[in-house]
Write a protein that holds these residues in place. Structure first.
Motif, PDB file in Angstrom:
ATOM      1  N   THR A   1       0.835  -1.208   0.000  1.00 40.45           N
ATOM      2  CA  THR A   1       0.000   0.000   0.000  1.00 40.45           C
ATOM      3  C   THR A   1       0.869   1.256   0.000  1.00 40.45           C
ATOM      4  N   ILE A   2       1.915   1.252   0.811  1.00 42.63           N
ATOM      5  CA  ILE A   2       2.813   2.407   0.865  1.00 42.63           C
ATOM      6  C   ILE A   2       3.506   2.611  -0.481  1.00 42.63           C
ATOM      7  N   LEU A   3       3.905   1.529  -1.123  1.00 44.15           N
ATOM      8  CA  LEU A   3       4.625   1.619  -2.392  1.00 44.15           C
ATOM      9  C   LEU A   3       3.769   2.189  -3.521  1.00 44.15           C
ATOM     10  N   LYS A   4       2.474   2.265  -3.312  1.00 42.42           N
ATOM     11  CA  LYS A   4       1.591   2.871  -4.312  1.00 42.42           C
ATOM     12  C   LYS A   4       1.616   4.401  -4.232  1.00 42.42           C
ATOM     13  N   THR A   5       2.314   4.942  -3.240  1.00 39.36           N
ATOM     14  CA  THR A   5       2.326   6.395  -3.043  1.00 39.36           C
ATOM     15  C   THR A   5       3.612   7.045  -3.566  1.00 39.36           C
ATOM     16  N   THR A   6       4.337   6.354  -4.433  1.00 41.93           N
ATOM     17  CA  THR A   6       5.639   6.861  -4.879  1.00 41.93           C
ATOM     18  C   THR A   6       5.531   8.196  -5.615  1.00 41.93           C
ATOM     19  N   ASP A   7       4.456   8.409  -6.369  1.00 41.08           N
ATOM     20  CA  ASP A   7       4.317   9.687  -7.093  1.00 41.08           C
ATOM     21  C   ASP A   7       4.270  10.846  -6.103  1.00 41.08           C
ATOM     22  N   HIS A   8       3.520  10.665  -5.016  1.00 44.90           N
ATOM     23  CA  HIS A   8       3.438  11.713  -4.000  1.00 44.90           C
ATOM     24  C   HIS A   8       4.795  11.925  -3.335  1.00 44.90           C
ATOM     25  N   ILE A   9       5.484  10.847  -3.000  1.00 43.05           N
ATOM     26  CA  ILE A   9       6.782  10.964  -2.329  1.00 43.05           C
ATOM     27  C   ILE A   9       7.783  11.660  -3.249  1.00 43.05           C
ATOM     28  N   ARG A  10       7.717  11.367  -4.538  1.00 45.98           N
ATOM     29  CA  ARG A  10       8.626  12.038  -5.474  1.00 45.98           C
ATOM     30  C   ARG A  10       8.340  13.545  -5.527  1.00 45.98           C
ATOM     31  N   LYS A  11       7.074  13.936  -5.489  1.00 47.35           N
ATOM     32  CA  LYS A  11       6.735  15.359  -5.506  1.00 47.35           C
ATOM     33  C   LYS A  11       7.286  16.073  -4.268  1.00 47.35           C
TER      34      LYS A  11
ATOM     35  N   LEU B   1      12.196   5.733   0.160  1.00 53.72           N
ATOM     36  CA  LEU B   1      11.778   6.288  -1.132  1.00 53.72           C
ATOM     37  C   LEU B   1      12.096   7.775  -1.228  1.00 53.72           C
ATOM     38  N   PHE B   2      11.905   8.491  -0.147  1.00 52.79           N
ATOM     39  CA  PHE B   2      12.226   9.920  -0.133  1.00 52.79           C
ATOM     40  C   PHE B   2      13.713  10.134  -0.417  1.00 52.79           C
ATOM     41  N   ALA B   3      14.567   9.364   0.240  1.00 53.28           N
ATOM     42  CA  ALA B   3      16.007   9.477  -0.003  1.00 53.28           C
ATOM     43  C   ALA B   3      16.335   9.150  -1.451  1.00 53.28           C
ATOM     44  N   TYR B   4      15.722   8.091  -1.968  1.00 59.00           N
ATOM     45  CA  TYR B   4      15.966   7.690  -3.355  1.00 59.00           C
ATOM     46  C   TYR B   4      15.609   8.815  -4.319  1.00 59.00           C
ATOM     47  N   TYR B   5      14.422   9.385  -4.171  1.00 58.59           N
ATOM     48  CA  TYR B   5      13.980  10.398  -5.135  1.00 58.59           C
ATOM     49  C   TYR B   5      14.748  11.705  -4.983  1.00 58.59           C
ATOM     50  N   VAL B   6      15.092  12.099  -3.769  1.00 60.10           N
ATOM     51  CA  VAL B   6      15.945  13.284  -3.610  1.00 60.10           C
ATOM     52  C   VAL B   6      17.266  13.072  -4.340  1.00 60.10           C
ATOM     53  N   ALA B   7      17.856  11.893  -4.192  1.00 52.05           N
ATOM     54  CA  ALA B   7      19.134  11.600  -4.844  1.00 52.05           C
ATOM     55  C   ALA B   7      19.006  11.627  -6.361  1.00 52.05           C
ATOM     56  N   ILE B   8      17.955  11.007  -6.873  1.00 51.85           N
ATOM     57  CA  ILE B   8      17.749  10.996  -8.328  1.00 51.85           C
ATOM     58  C   ILE B   8      17.596  12.419  -8.852  1.00 51.85           C
ATOM     59  N   LEU B   9      16.834  13.224  -8.154  1.00 49.44           N
ATOM     60  CA  LEU B   9      16.614  14.605  -8.594  1.00 49.44           C
ATOM     61  C   LEU B   9      17.867  15.457  -8.456  1.00 49.44           C
ATOM     62  N   ARG B  10      18.787  15.056  -7.580  1.00 48.75           N
ATOM     63  CA  ARG B  10      20.060  15.769  -7.448  1.00 48.75           C
ATOM     64  C   ARG B  10      21.125  15.215  -8.387  1.00 48.75           C
TER      65      ARG B  10
END
Length: 612
Positions: free
Chosen positions: A450-460, A586-595
């Motif tokens: 269920t949490i993994l379905k929220t990746t779009d929000h976490i990426r934002k 996931l937050f760490a992952y997406y921050v890193a990707i965006l950086r």
């Protein structure tokens, strides 16, 4: 940390070596090289990625049925072409690849210089290969094997080595002390590596070298002995690892793949250990040591990095449900602090690889002092499980991403089961509460989905904070270690400075950092600390801090107070750490990707720290 590959057989060695080095990239490295033996020996090496090595050799002779290769993580000397492995002795008789650290290299180097040797690098490895050559040239019997064994007796430190001798060109010699080496056994061919990942594409039959083992390998034959020349019986094992586990399978990065694997890896951790009716937990690896656990005066949990954070979660669980004192120690500090250890202490060593140098040394120290020692490890056949009195494998599968994700949650899963089982057996946890925890644990995989379905929000949310300079992570109780682990993930992969704190400690210093530029990540699932955490959030908001909170589903109070929230399904406090860490990974992952950083191979980091 560093990687070794080797091959001897009837195939062309070069593609096997290069592919093997690529399989070991996840261990962390800054230079690479290979040595090939055909009609003559050729050594190619350079700093940087393996792609640089491939470019270097693109127009070179890569023939040869025997070869060794290496990825180096710099210790002695900067990452340069000269310091890269393999290293060849001054007179060209031996070429060597080496993992580990030769602690007395400086004295040995001075001795060799007095004997006329000169050096091309700053490494301890070049000292070792020249020492072997010196012994070889000054022995009555010119034998590479004898020279290797004699030289290693003069060495202080850790090593995993594979060496070739120009005068004995159809032979590889491998030896190990404190740094892992695996030999894959094929059909009249042998594969060598630091772990099994480069081998599984060719054979599932492997031999794990123990400390002080020396293997003499020729086409079609393998002789195993110890450093004192005593013959040993090779114990062949079957490695349970598939090529599919070593591929991204459609994900952009291994880190993301491994985050998404967690519903399965957590289930694998308790599969067969929780009865199908959720009535009981069975941990076979603890059967023989359960009397010691029942009578233990104290538990000491040791680990490094992420494993240490898992141990901190374990501390809360064991004390809450077993009512037994627990200390959690950095293995590196524990081994040097002359700790007080008694025979009625139980030491639990946590290590993903099972080869972490400081943790392995701490295990040996605890055993010498008479404690019962247990292991929680991922890699079957690794050193720590072989050294301990019992333990539990986490069964998370190979973890390629340097920043640990699925190994952490699998470790916490095992600790949760251990705490619940021991609490029940010691009479500190009622049967009703015991079965509630089992039921809640069995539901974790679906809740993570269920949490993994929220990746779009976490990426934002990650995009909103990707340019931050610092971040503060807060938690209480068993969620304090989750805050530490969340901060570690962010700093590991994004290079953004982040610190985890016990939320109540914020007023004792870190609150000075709070302003409208500081993101403050608060792990705020509903538990007995919830109201206290709400107060901490109000203190941050009063100073214009930006709050990102991990909250239980339906928490309208914090939804109104915080700038951003990550929701998790409601759960029992015993399993809340397993859920709250997922959005932080996931937050760490997406921050890193965006950086724009390399999330799978962060700079300066190594997957398995096999040296101090």
């Amino acid at each position: 940390m560093c990687g070794i590959v080797g091959y001897i057989g009837d195939k062309n060695a070069y593609p096997i070596l290069i592919n093997g080095l690529k399989m070991l990239e996840y261990r962390g490295y800054d230079s690479s090289g290979i040595a090939l033996l055909g009609d003559e020996q050729r050594v190619y090496k350079c700093q940087g990625k393996i792609a640089n090595l491939e470019e270097l050799v693109s127009d070179k002779d890569t023939s040869g049925k025997i070869g060794i290769g290496h990825t180096r993580w710099a210790t002695h000397g900067e990452p340069t072409d000269q310091n890269a492995h393999p290293h060849t002795s001054m007179n060209g008789h031996f070429t060597l690849v080496h993992n580990g650290i030769i602690e007395n290299y400086s004295r040995l180097r001075d001795d060799l210089i007095e004997l006329g040797y000169t050096f091309q690098s700053q490494t301890d490895t070049e000292v070792l290969v020249n020492l072997i050559e010196y012994v070889y040239l000054n022995s009555e019997e010119k034998s590479a094997e004898i020279a290797v064994r004699a030289a290693l007796k003069k060495v202080v430190g850790a090593y995993g080595i594979v060496i070739v001798c120009n005068e004995e060109p159809n032979k590889l010699i491998a030896a190990r002390k404190g740094s892992p080496l695996v030999i894959g056994i094929g059909n009249d061919e042998y594969f060598l590596a630091s772990d099994a990942t480069p081998i599984v594409g060719y054979t599932n039959q492997v031999l794990y070298l123990n400390d002080h083992d020396v293997a003499i390998i020729e086409r079609g034959s393998l002789t195993l002995k110890n450093i004192n020349n005593d013959p040993l019986v090779a114990k062949i094992k079957q490695v349970d690892l598939s090529i599919g586990e070593l591929q991204k399978n459609g994900y952009d990065h291994f880190m993301l793949k491994e985050i998404f694997e967690q519903p399965n890896t957590i289930e694998q951790s308790f599969k067969g250990r929780i009865k199908t009716d959720n009535s009981d937990i069975v941990l076979g690896g603890l059967h023989n040591v359960m009397p010691k656990l029942m009578d233990a005066r104290r538990l000491i949990i040791i680990g490094c990095g992420t494993s240490w954070h898992a141990g901190l979660v374990g501390e809360y669980l064991f004390e809450e449900y077993c009512r037994i004192p627990v200390e959690v120690e950095y293995a590196s500090e524990f081994r040097y602090r002359n700790p007080i250890i008694d025979e009625d202490d139980v030491v639990i060593a946590i290590s993903q690889s099972g080869e972490t140098a400081d943790t392995l040394a701490a295990v040996k120290l605890a055993k010498e002092r008479g404690a019962t020692v247990l292991g929680i490890c991922n890699v079957v056949g690794s050193s720590i499980p072989r050294e301990t009195d019992g333990g539990v494998y986490i069964h998370a599968g190979v973890e390629i991403g340097v920043a640990s994700t699925k190994a952490f949650t699998a470790q916490v899963t095992i600790l949760t089961m251990m705490a619940a089982l021991l609490g029940k057996e010691r009479g500190k946890l009622s049967l009703e509460d015991y079965r509630v925890i089992i039921q809640e644990l069995s539901e974790v995989p679906e809740k993570i989905k269920t949490i993994l379905k929220t990746t779009d929000h976490i990426r934002k949310v990650a995009d909103k904070y990707k340019d931050a300079v610092n971040a503060l992570y807060l938690g209480r109780g068993a969620l304090f270690p989750v805050a530490l682990e969340g901060a570690l993930k962010l700093k590991e992969v994004s290079y953004l400075h982040a610190e985890g704190y016990a939320a109540a400690e914020m007023k004792h210093g870190p609150i000075a950092l709070v302003d409208d530029n500081l993101p403050v990540v608060v792990v705020a699932a509903k538990d007995r600390y919830y109201e206290k955490v709400v107060s901490n959030i109000q203190e941050v908001k009063a100073r214009k801090g930006n709050i990102i909170a991990v909250v239980s589903e339906g928490d309208t109070q914090l939804d109104k107070m915080c700038d951003d929230i990550f929701e998790i399904p409601r759960s029992h406090p015993a399993v809340a750490p397993l859920l709250t860490i997922i959005p932080l990974q996931l937050f760490a992952y997406y921050v890193a990707i965006l950086r724009g950083t390399d999330v799978d191979q962060p700079r300066n980091l190594a997957k398995s720290v096999t040296v101090e």
